[in-house]
Scaffold this active site. Structure first.
Site, PDB file in Angstrom:
ATOM      1  N   GLU A   1      22.876 -20.497  26.447  1.00 13.81           N
ATOM      2  CA  GLU A   1      24.130 -20.794  25.765  1.00 13.81           C
ATOM      3  C   GLU A   1      24.782 -19.523  25.214  1.00 13.81           C
ATOM      4  O   GLU A   1      24.090 -18.597  24.789  1.00 13.81           O
ATOM      5  CB  GLU A   1      23.878 -21.740  24.584  1.00 13.81           C
ATOM      6  CG  GLU A   1      23.368 -23.093  25.008  1.00 13.81           C
ATOM      7  CD  GLU A   1      23.032 -23.976  23.819  1.00 13.81           C
ATOM      8  OE1 GLU A   1      23.142 -25.195  23.960  1.00 13.81           O
ATOM      9  OE2 GLU A   1      22.670 -23.435  22.752  1.00 13.81           O
TER      10      GLU A   1
ATOM     11  N   THR B   1      10.080 -20.063  23.213  1.00 13.53           N
ATOM     12  CA  THR B   1      10.995 -21.155  23.581  1.00 13.53           C
ATOM     13  C   THR B   1      12.442 -20.691  23.456  1.00 13.53           C
ATOM     14  O   THR B   1      13.281 -20.967  24.306  1.00 13.53           O
ATOM     15  CB  THR B   1      10.771 -22.372  22.652  1.00 13.53           C
ATOM     16  OG1 THR B   1       9.427 -22.798  22.800  1.00 13.53           O
ATOM     17  CG2 THR B   1      11.701 -23.512  23.013  1.00 13.53           C
TER      18      THR B   1
ATOM     19  N   ARG C   1      18.313 -17.215   9.762  1.00 12.31           N
ATOM     20  CA  ARG C   1      19.569 -17.910   9.471  1.00 12.31           C
ATOM     21  C   ARG C   1      19.408 -19.414   9.525  1.00 12.31           C
ATOM     22  O   ARG C   1      20.067 -20.141   8.783  1.00 12.31           O
ATOM     23  CB  ARG C   1      20.709 -17.418  10.358  1.00 12.31           C
ATOM     24  CG  ARG C   1      20.792 -17.932  11.802  1.00 12.31           C
ATOM     25  CD  ARG C   1      21.491 -19.273  11.921  1.00 12.31           C
ATOM     26  NE  ARG C   1      21.939 -19.534  13.271  1.00 12.31           N
ATOM     27  CZ  ARG C   1      21.645 -20.640  13.965  1.00 12.31           C
ATOM     28  NH1 ARG C   1      20.874 -21.575  13.472  1.00 12.31           N
ATOM     29  NH2 ARG C   1      22.147 -20.808  15.181  1.00 12.31           N
TER      30      ARG C   1
ATOM     31  N   ALA D   1       7.166 -21.924  15.119  1.00 10.79           N
ATOM     32  CA  ALA D   1       7.719 -20.609  14.747  1.00 10.79           C
ATOM     33  C   ALA D   1       8.683 -20.667  13.566  1.00 10.79           C
ATOM     34  O   ALA D   1       8.859 -19.690  12.850  1.00 10.79           O
ATOM     35  CB  ALA D   1       8.416 -19.982  15.953  1.00 10.79           C
TER      36      ALA D   1
ATOM     37  N   THR E   1      10.267 -30.004  15.351  1.00 14.75           N
ATOM     38  CA  THR E   1       9.358 -30.027  16.495  1.00 14.75           C
ATOM     39  C   THR E   1      10.142 -29.577  17.730  1.00 14.75           C
ATOM     40  O   THR E   1      11.363 -29.548  17.709  1.00 14.75           O
ATOM     41  CB  THR E   1       8.775 -31.431  16.706  1.00 14.75           C
ATOM     42  OG1 THR E   1       9.843 -32.339  16.972  1.00 14.75           O
ATOM     43  CG2 THR E   1       8.023 -31.876  15.459  1.00 14.75           C
TER      44      THR E   1
ATOM     45  N   ASP F   1      18.193 -31.083  18.548  1.00 16.34           N
ATOM     46  CA  ASP F   1      19.247 -30.074  18.687  1.00 16.34           C
ATOM     47  C   ASP F   1      19.749 -29.904  20.113  1.00 16.34           C
ATOM     48  O   ASP F   1      20.419 -28.945  20.422  1.00 16.34           O
ATOM     49  CB  ASP F   1      18.773 -28.733  18.130  1.00 16.34           C
ATOM     50  CG  ASP F   1      17.562 -28.198  18.878  1.00 16.34           C
ATOM     51  OD1 ASP F   1      17.079 -28.889  19.788  1.00 16.34           O
ATOM     52  OD2 ASP F   1      17.117 -27.095  18.552  1.00 16.34           O
TER      53      ASP F   1
END
Lengths: 352, 352
Positions: B68, B96, B124, B151, B213, B239
């Site tokens: 993206e 990931t 952020r 993470a 997750t 997301d």
């Protein structure tokens, strides 16, 4: 370049081609040879046009100019270019157009190449023009009129020599200093160069007419009565909304070839025409799905605005030529912890 | 880093913050202090939300994941982030999510900062969560359930400590090793840490429930009967299309706050609801245009998917903190000839 304290793993390092490295790569290969090589990559990619993800470019406009992101993907490799267009920059000693680009692996999303593209875009634009002209210009075309003698003009001239075999260029610019600069730069490159004092003079005897001017306005670089039959027009400078170079009458007498119609209708010369005016997607000429030039008398017009696939091809070419040259830096761009879930642990272990 | 043969002018050089430099910057400032600082920048930018150019992110999807580009601009500064999401990467020892970002001057189009953003995005994202929780969580919230101990988990925990003042986290993950890793990493950072063997155990006594997750699937991390009244849910992991974490019943009992509805309806938890289900744009809570938490019994839900403005704020923060640190390289990214029209001359003069 590598940080002293921690050596990131290979996965975290992305090859970066700086401007200086790009210039050295161009000299190592040869500027004409490199444009010819890029043209082959562009032609390969145009032949598999339908396979590409053709997202329209994402533009952020302001009063001063535009910043664009141009992404594309062939399903295995993803690429994008960042490019700005700020016509007033020249007056401040800055480039109108600067660019950089990136290739990434679609399977992992990891970047595999970051490169300057101001220089590379100059080469790919000229390579695209010449590759198209090779297919559309009248047989035996030997002379090009080069109208607009700015940063793109020498690249256009040498690409047309290397790829289409032209022997002569006729230069014109409203600024005689730009013409003089172009003529000096082209000396010794094997082209006959004539400097001209009017566009009418420049197009005298030329079979290829290239227009490449930079003003952001509706301009008329070529008027209708200047253009006779049996020529190929390579229109580079009409490349954003409100910026065109050709009289509409010329467009109506021409068979028009474009890169990607949804983009060209907004940005190209054909923004002056009805939205359903017939145009040919140039890739179809390469695949045999559409005719190219069909008569000596025809006016063919390549209404070029620049498309993401051309940048993708150029980056692909650079990536393939880069190995063993050493002409890149290894950028520590990606965090790559031993355990991917342990980004925080990686951060804590980096504490000085 | 600077090329040996030619010294590019200052205009051509772009500060680049590598992963190593970012980690050093974080340690110099302090990870909690830096997240608090970024949260202030995000809050500032959310308060002037309407001023931003809010282009939807440009996604290139493949079977393996997504790449993206997330651009935005406040009219003076332009920024974008490149980010990938490839859930299967972890099994190959890759991240990931990796990311980098750029700021540019709108007036000239010239880039002014290039930065790694894998590390910065972790900061952020946690800063955004905690800034929102500061405004929406029940008064006196002291304990957070952290479900998903990958993470992002340590950053979430410490941001909630630094910005919302929580004193305890209760960790749960389907993978007990992830929970153990998170607990070890958080030791000594001033939080009470409890490792839990079920999500039910983790949410016991917690006023803030964070779900984070990584599986790309419709999952139910929290079921309807697990969530009582008077909590704030910070849903990070839902997301992208097809990836959610919460039972729809929870959503229907919650007052839902989002970043940018057109994006969240596609990517967030609310993709499970009707497209016209009422949600509040969180920036309006900050400006007073919409209510935030209005009762102790209410369930507030921040359905966070990550938005370009948050990256913009984080890059702005880094840029403001970078000067005088020396924690960057000067990248020769932009060709900058003395005469902007003479790119070819610059190339020829670089001949070895």
């Amino acid at each position: 370049m590598k940080p002293a304290a921690l050596e990131p793993s290979d996965k975290a390092l992305v090859p970066f081609v700086s401007v200086e490295h790009m210039m050295q790569l161009i000299h190592r290969i040869g500027v004409e040879e490199m444009m010819a090589g890029i043209a082959l990559y562009i032609e390969q990619d145009f032949r598999r046009w339908e396979l590409f993800d053709k997202t329209p470019r994402v533009a952020s406009h302001s009063a001063e100019g535009v910043i664009e992101l141009m992404p594309t993907s062939d399903g295995e490799v993803y690429g994008f270019k960042y490019v700005n267009g700020h016509p007033k920059n020249t007056s401040e000693g800055l480039q109108t157009v600067t660019a950089f680009g990136l290739l990434a692996d679609v399977g992992t999303g990891y970047p595999v190449l970051l490169s300057e593209m101001t220089m590379l875009t100059a080469l790919r634009t000229a390579a695209t023009s010449a590759m198209v002209a090779k297919h559309l210009a009248p047989a035996g075309a030997d002379t090009m009129a080069m109208i607009g003698n700015g940063a793109q003009s020498e690249f256009q001239s040498l690409a047309m020599k290397a790829i289409c075999g032209i022997g002569n260029v006729r230069l014109y610019d409203t600024d005689a200093e730009a013409t003089a600069k172009c003529a000096v730069n082209l000396a010794g490159h094997g082209l006959g160069v004539v400097t001209c004092s009017s566009p009418e003079d420049a197009i005298e005897g030329a079979q290829i007419l290239t227009t490449c001017t930079a003003d952001k306005q509706y301009a008329t670089i070529l008027t209708d009565n200047m253009v006779g039959s049996g020529v190929h027009i390579n229109a580079i400078g009409g490349d954003c909304p409100g910026k065109t170079e050709l009289a509409p009458g010329i467009l109506r007498r021409s068979d028009i070839f474009v890169e990607y119609p949804p983009q060209t209708r907004i940005e190209g010369e054909i923004q002056q025409l009805d939205p359903d005016h017939e145009v040919t997607e140039f890739w179809q000429v390469l695949t045999g799905d559409a005719p190219g030039r069909t008569s000596d008398r025809q006016i063919t017009l390549f209404d070029s605005v620049g498309f993401a696939i051309e940048d993708f091809s150029a980056l692909r070419y650079v990536r393939d030529r880069l190995e063993d040259t050493g002409l890149y830096y290894a950028l520590d761009l990606l965090a790559d912890p031993d355990d991917p879930r342990d980004l925080f642990g990686m951060l804590m272990r980096a504490k000085p």
